[in-house]
Design an enzyme around this catalytic site. Structure first.
Site, mmCIF file in Angstrom:
data_model
loop_
_atom_site.group_PDB
_atom_site.id
_atom_site.type_symbol
_atom_site.label_atom_id
_atom_site.label_comp_id
_atom_site.label_asym_id
_atom_site.label_seq_id
_atom_site.Cartn_x
_atom_site.Cartn_y
_atom_site.Cartn_z
ATOM 1 C CG HIS B 57 -9.516 -8.530 -81.195
ATOM 2 N ND1 HIS B 57 -9.608 -7.773 -80.061
ATOM 3 C CD2 HIS B 57 -8.202 -8.852 -81.336
ATOM 4 C CE1 HIS B 57 -8.389 -7.617 -79.539
ATOM 5 N NE2 HIS B 57 -7.526 -8.274 -80.290
ATOM 6 C CG HIS B 219 -4.946 -6.351 -76.767
ATOM 7 N ND1 HIS B 219 -4.565 -5.297 -77.553
ATOM 8 C CD2 HIS B 219 -5.196 -7.381 -77.591
ATOM 9 C CE1 HIS B 219 -4.585 -5.688 -78.829
ATOM 10 N NE2 HIS B 219 -4.960 -6.937 -78.871
#
Lengths: 214, 332
Positions: B57, B219
């Protein structure tokens, strides 16, 4: 078949578990990929393989081996599966520490403690499409066989049958906890990855215990 | 899949080594391979601010270690929670004797591992409190806010919590204001193309050419609906509509807007998107007090954008504006 085996000579159980997870790494990831993020096999294999390396050259009993596996999963794997399976194996290790002979009753206590540990740490209950759906019927079947006075081998068979039925039941469920729960209705029609690995673990556990009891 | 990697199973270990080397003025390694901390942390008497989460991330989470931000971070595998041990070590690395606030996102794995870490930290005599981000409006209905995921709004939670701690706030004060920050924050994502975990080797979901997925998770969790791709202006309009509906504003508000790319969308396009967002908000009588546009919280190589809006009160405004500096965040 004798009724049970010596705990001190049971580390082969953990070696068998390591082997089966390693063999099924791709299969577990594939199932996970359908409704999860496809890394279940990879993460499980990482922890189990690490345990194999740490076991090398050590003379461990079943309880010590299970503890090693549980500690590694909790301390080095993370995700959801690290704490869940870590707790699962650590609880089994604690109950069987220095127990002498492992038989149907001891296994029942081990599995009961492992199950309670998972219920405490996670939010999943029966019907949520998780490993609990394999574990609960496996434990219930084992309890029933034990209280009916069936032998260890029969009890192990009953436990595996319960686990299998529970695992298959996840196919028609809607996931209610964990990452797949975000899918809602779209999670139906696929087996749950955690329930799958849990079935493989229980089946392997039973096979290894049968071998040891011969 | 064409990637700049060595061993796909070792990407986390490998990037952390490079990260520490590249940013040694700001971050340092610790005794735990999956924990990084600010060079100057812990600070005696200051409440420690910790976060953590799966990798992939960037610049979250390690990129928020810095001045007036986060003290230490627990790092997980790609898209997978850090271990309880890593969270525990991160808590220790941030502890300056005044307690530690763990500010993280609402995911099953993180919840379990943080819970276990707090028990262990308690054995060390460290007081730990948590705030769990749940800003993603698309991930559950308003009635089930506790089920919502944490996404890019976490950045604003860290900004506010980090600032409060830096200004000498107590643990209770830091946690209260970080909670208020996330309670006042809503996000929604739009996905245009999927991402690939290197160790898996192929995308684990698809977004068909010519379509976009509204409400996608960080995700690749499926969103609310898939529809034909629309213009930047139209994307901004529907994303904002979802967020404003969820807020149910009754007054003209002062707002922070954060527009983050999901990994492979050119930053230029984020500004095209932002232009429309601010225009709509202004037309509705709101004031954008502060904007952040860039890659603040990504999902590997996913294409798309996350829109985050935070409603300000006087204290939140002061804390958002406090200067801050980290690898991923800079505020004058």
């Amino acid at each position: 078949m004798s009724e049970g085996f010596n705990e001190a000579s049971g580390s082969i159980i953990v070696r068998d578990l390591i082997q089966v997870i390693h063999e099924q790494r791709a299969y577990l990831s594939e199932i996970d990929g359908a409704i999860g993020d496809g890394d279940h096999g990879i993460n499980m294999d990482k922890g189990f393989t690490l345990t194999a390396r740490r076991m090398e050259g050590q003379l461990l009993g079943m309880s010590e081996s299970l503890k090693l596996l549980g500690d590694i999963l909790v301390e080095e794997i993370g995700g959801s599966m690290g704490p869940l399976y870590g707790t699962f194996f650590k609880k089994m290790a604690r109950v069987s520490k220095g127990i002498g002979v492992v038989d149907g009753r001891v296994l029942e206590q081990m599995l009961e403690s492992a199950y309670q540990g998972i219920l405490t740490i996670g939010d999943a209950r029966v019907g949520d499409k998780t490993m609990v759906d394999t574990l609960d019927p496996a434990l219930q079947a084992l309890k029933l066989a034990n209280s009916a006075g069936r032998g260890f081998s029969d009890a192990l068979d009953a436990m595996v049958e319960g686990a299998h039925a529970g695992w298959q039941s996840t196919k028609d469920m809607i996931a209610r906890v964990g990452r797949a729960s975000r899918l809602g209705e779209r999670s139906r029609g696929t087996l749950d990855a955690g329930a799958t690995s849990c079935y493989l673990i229980i089946k392997t556990l039973a096979q290894s215990m049968k071998e040891l009891s011969k | 899949m064409q990637r700049i990697i060595n061993d796909p199973d070792q990407v986390v270990e490998d990037y952390l080594k490079g990260f520490v080397k590249a940013h040694k003025e700001i971050v340092s390694a610790t005794g735990h391979p999956r924990v990084l901390k600010r060079v100057l942390s812990p600070q005696q008497g200051k409440v420690g601010v910790v976060t953590g989460g799966g990798s992939g991330h960037k610049p979250a989470f390690v990129g928020y270690i810095g001045r007036n931000l986060v003290d230490s971070v627990a790092v997980g595998e790609v898209f997978s929670s850090p271990t309880a041990k890593a969270f525990h070590e991160a808590i220790k690395a941030a502890d300056g004797g005044s307690g530690v606030a763990v500010l993280y996102g609402n995911y099953a794995g993180d919840n379990m591992n943080v819970k276990m870490a707090i028990e262990d930290a308690g054995d060390d005599g460290i007081t730990v409190k948590t705030v769990v981000a749940n800003d993603d409006v698309a991930s559950a209905p308003a009635a089930q806010r506790h089920k919502r995921r944490g996404v890019a709004g976490e950045v604003l939670m860290w900004k506010v919590g980090g600032a409060k701690a830096a200004l000498g706030g107590s643990l209770d004060e830091v946690v209260e204001v970080a909670q208020r920050a996330i309670d006042n924050t809503r996000s929604v994502g739009i996905g245009l193309a999927p991402c690939t975990i290197a160790a898996v080797g192929k995308p684990n979901f698809t977004i068909a050419d010519g379509t976009m997925e509204f409400g996608i998770g960080h995700h690749g969790e499926p969103g609310m609906f898939v529809q034909p791709i629309v213009s930047a202006s139209e994307m901004a309009r529907i994303a904002l509509e979802k967020i404003l509906d969820d807020f149910g504003f009754e007054h003209d508000e002062r707002l922070v807007v954060l527009v983050s790319g999901l990994g492979s969308t050119p930053v230029m396009e984020l500004y095209i998107f932002y232009d429309e967002v601010e225009s709509i908000l202004t037309a509705k009588g709101h004031k954008v007090d502060q904007a952040f546009v860039g890659n603040y919280f990504t999902s590997l190589d996913m294409a798309g954008v996350t829109l985050t809006v935070m409603k300000l009160d006087d204290e939140l405004r002061e804390l958002v504006h406090l200067s801050a500096h980290s690898v991923g965040f800079h505020q004058e």
